[in-house]
Design a protein around this motif. Structure first.
Motif, PDB file in Angstrom:
ATOM      1  N   VAL A  67       0.762  -1.275   0.113  1.00 25.50           N
ATOM      2  CA  VAL A  67      -0.039   0.053   0.056  1.00 25.50           C
ATOM      3  C   VAL A  67       0.956   1.299   0.033  1.00 25.50           C
ATOM      4  O   VAL A  67       0.456   2.234  -0.639  1.00 25.50           O
ATOM      5  N   THR A  68       1.929   1.298   0.708  1.00 22.86           N
ATOM      6  CA  THR A  68       2.843   2.307   0.618  1.00 22.86           C
ATOM      7  C   THR A  68       3.416   2.703  -0.440  1.00 22.86           C
ATOM      8  O   THR A  68       3.397   4.067  -0.856  1.00 22.86           O
ATOM      9  N   LEU A  69       3.834   1.680  -1.085  1.00 22.13           N
ATOM     10  CA  LEU A  69       4.648   1.788  -2.211  1.00 22.13           C
ATOM     11  C   LEU A  69       3.824   2.205  -3.395  1.00 22.13           C
ATOM     12  O   LEU A  69       4.050   2.980  -4.718  1.00 22.13           O
ATOM     13  N   LEU A  70       2.378   1.521  -3.238  1.00 24.93           N
ATOM     14  CA  LEU A  70       1.554   2.252  -4.423  1.00 24.93           C
ATOM     15  C   LEU A  70       1.216   3.657  -4.195  1.00 24.93           C
ATOM     16  O   LEU A  70       1.269   4.465  -5.462  1.00 24.93           O
ATOM     17  N   LEU A  71       1.162   4.282  -3.107  1.00 21.54           N
ATOM     18  CA  LEU A  71       0.862   5.733  -2.729  1.00 21.54           C
ATOM     19  C   LEU A  71       2.079   6.480  -3.080  1.00 21.54           C
ATOM     20  O   LEU A  71       2.257   7.526  -3.653  1.00 21.54           O
ATOM     21  N   ALA A  72       3.427   5.741  -3.010  1.00 18.77           N
ATOM     22  CA  ALA A  72       4.651   6.266  -3.443  1.00 18.77           C
ATOM     23  C   ALA A  72       4.661   6.574  -4.719  1.00 18.77           C
ATOM     24  O   ALA A  72       5.218   7.550  -5.337  1.00 18.77           O
ATOM     25  N   ALA A  73       4.197   5.749  -5.734  1.00 21.22           N
ATOM     26  CA  ALA A  73       4.304   5.705  -6.884  1.00 21.22           C
ATOM     27  C   ALA A  73       3.185   6.838  -7.473  1.00 21.22           C
ATOM     28  O   ALA A  73       3.573   7.514  -8.373  1.00 21.22           O
TER      29      ALA A  73
END
Length: 567
Positions: free
Chosen positions: A81-87
């Motif tokens: 979830v964090t990396l999706l938002l980071a993208a």
């Protein structure tokens, strides 16, 4: 559709930039946390908060389905979830850098808030998140600048062509012109898909008057920088894990012998019948179920056990002082309340420790207390009924397990062991405080989540061999396993095959009422599918109930039935 795909694909390097910036920031934060307090690591702090907020049914589902892998799966979910938002942050930073950077900082701010709101948190627990924010922002600025500098200046030729010939032109590739929005929106990519060679050339005068383009970053520079960022992230994450492992190691701790050592355990049935659980569970195979995503760092020289609350005289003990008290050793089976019928969250070990009653007697229990609120070094709490601790059972503050100091994952330097109670009401790990209080005045972690306050372990049994859904050869074999009825003891174990009459099995060695019993039944297995069931009867005549119950709120019940195929 192809143009839309190309438009989206053109932003993928920026999405990767957001992901790499976040990974690098998290790795830096994790490294700093490993030096300060591992639980304050941004990802671990968020994961612990998610555990606290997860509804009980979902927790039970995770433990049942994933077992000891529930924590890695939780951390992987938080990371995803964090990396999706980071993208998304990286995509936004392409054109609106403050917005993308703001989203990245917001993610880290949530981690910082999670860290400082944990039990026993201090102001320094926010430091790893601050480091993560600074490192992530710096990396995002660097990568976005390199990416913007490496792109082809396609917008300028297209704008120039539009100024010279406002009317849209046509070519074999279709109409070409400005974006539908007429500005610099995401559809500008589509308007510039026509090959540069087909565009209307600029006039010489226009070319001469055009400003000189800034030098572009080479692809090689971009690839090297990206590789360095990825390598730095991996290195910092690896270093953080190594530092945590080093800090949570058990040093040279010498345990004194018990005041009255007990005889060695007899040989178990596992030496004769393969597949039956070992009579004594080895420490490295002993189950572990707790809410901790990382092990607490507990330097033994700084550790103290405090007994306070409704007592005549509060006091504290260092580890050496605790170990110097008269010690007992007992063979005790422990069970997790999350254990399903036939489950694997049970283990039997020899524990060394100080009788709990010795500590209570020294403090002098007051007249109001009805519970012992035990607290771990990280602030986690468990409630144990006071009457259970004083009814004659061998409850103890344990410092040894199977002849060695407690491992870090099982509660070093000391933990509570209460025979006959599920772990969530009697087995606090990393113990640091015992407070005599009342249920009206204080509630523990699991009590706040509506679990039972008094949860005696239920009589139960398990088939270890053959395994459920196994395929075995026909002929002579054995059905075997373990059974337990703590505080009472096992009288007999019975097996039923294909719904026929119950057959009494042969019991293994006896190590006391708080320890499990092994059992086995010879079986002449015929080809086909067979249903096997097992039940136990305690020494006081109680027969294991067939009524099914889920682990919540006071432990599972029912008779285990498995299907096997004989060929």
């Amino acid at each position: 559709m192809k143009r839309l795909w190309n438009a989206l694909r053109s932003g993928s390097p920026f999405a990767l930039a957001g992901v790499l910036a976040t990974l690098c920031g998290m790795a830096a934060g994790h490294l700093i946390a490993s030096l300060l307090k591992p639980a304050s690591s941004p990802v671990l702090a968020v994961g612990s908060t998610v555990i606290d907020l997860t509804p009980t049914p979902l927790k039970e589902y995770a433990v049942r389905e994933f077992g000891t892998k529930d924590k890695p799966i939780l951390l992987a979910s938080v990371m995803a979830v964090t990396l999706l938002l980071a993208a998304v942050a990286g995509l936004l930073a392409r054109r609106w850098f403050p917005v993308g950077a703001g989203l990245l900082i917001a993610l880290v701010a949530l981690a910082g808030a999670a860290a400082v709101t944990r039990p026993l948190a201090t102001a320094s627990d926010v430091v790893p998140s601050l480091v993560a924010a600074v490192v992530g922002l710096v990396v995002l600025v660097l990568l976005v600048r390199l990416l913007n500098g490496s792109r082809e200046p396609a917008d300028e030729p297209a704008q120039a062509a539009a100024e010279e010939d406002p009317a849209p032109t046509h070519s074999a590739g279709g109409p070409v012109g400005p974006s539908p929005a007429g500005g610099t929106g995401p559809f500008d990519v589509m308007s510039n898909l026509e090959p540069i060679a087909r565009r209307k050339p600029r006039s010489k005068s226009k070319s001469k008057s055009a400003p000189t383009a800034a030098p572009r970053a080479s692809r090689r520079t971009l690839l090297i920088t990206t590789g360095l960022v990825a390598a730095a992230s991996a290195t910092m994450g690896w270093a953080g894990e190594k530092i945590i492992a080093y800090r949570t190691r058990i040093g040279n701790v010498n345990l004194p012998p018990a005041a009255k050592p007990i005889a060695p355990l007899p040989a178990g049935l596992e030496n004769v019948y393969s597949g039956i659980s070992n009579f004594q569970t080895s420490t490295d195979r002993f189950y572990r179920v707790d809410i901790n995503l990382t092990l607490p760092v507990v330097p033994v020289d700084d550790w103290k056990l405090t007994i306070d609350g409704d007592v005549d005289s509060s006091f504290s003990l260092t580890f050496d002082e605790l170990a110097a008290m008269p010690l007992i050793e007992r063979d005790i089976t422990m069970t997790c309340v999350s254990n399903e019928v036939g489950g694997r969250y049970i283990g039997a070990a020899r524990w060394l420790g100080v009788p709990l009653t010795d500590l209570l007697d020294r403090a002098g229990v007051g007249s109001k207390a009805d519970q012992i609120l035990s607290t771990a070094v990280d602030g986690f709490t468990i409630s144990t009924p006071l009457e259970v601790a004083r009814d004659g059972r061998d409850a103890m503050v344990a410092i040894g397990m199977n002849g060695e100091p407690l491992p870090a994952e099982h509660g070093f330097p000391a933990r509570l062991i209460t025979p006959g109670l599920y772990g969530f009401v009697g087995a606090t790990k990393w113990l640091t405080r015992l407070t005599l209080t009342t249920y009206d005045d204080d509630s523990a972690y699991w009590t706040d989540r509506d679990w039972a306050t008094d949860a005696p372990i239920k009589i139960s049994s398990r088939i270890d061999t053959p395994k459920p859904l196994a395929t075995i050869k026909d002929g002579q074999t054995v059905i075997g396993g373990v059974a337990w009825a703590q505080r009472v003891g096992i009288n007999k174990v019975e097996v039923r095959i294909d719904g026929n009459a119950w057959q009494e099995a042969t019991l293994g060695p006896d190590a006391g009422i708080d320890y499990w019993r092994q059992w086995y039944l010879p079986w002449d297995a015929s080809p086909g599918q067979h249903m096997l069931a097992v039940r136990a009867t305690s020494l006081d005549g109680e027969v294991q109930t067939a009524a099914r119950a889920t682990p919540f709120p006071e432990g599972s019940s029912g008779v285990q039935e498995i299907v096997v195929t004989v060929e």
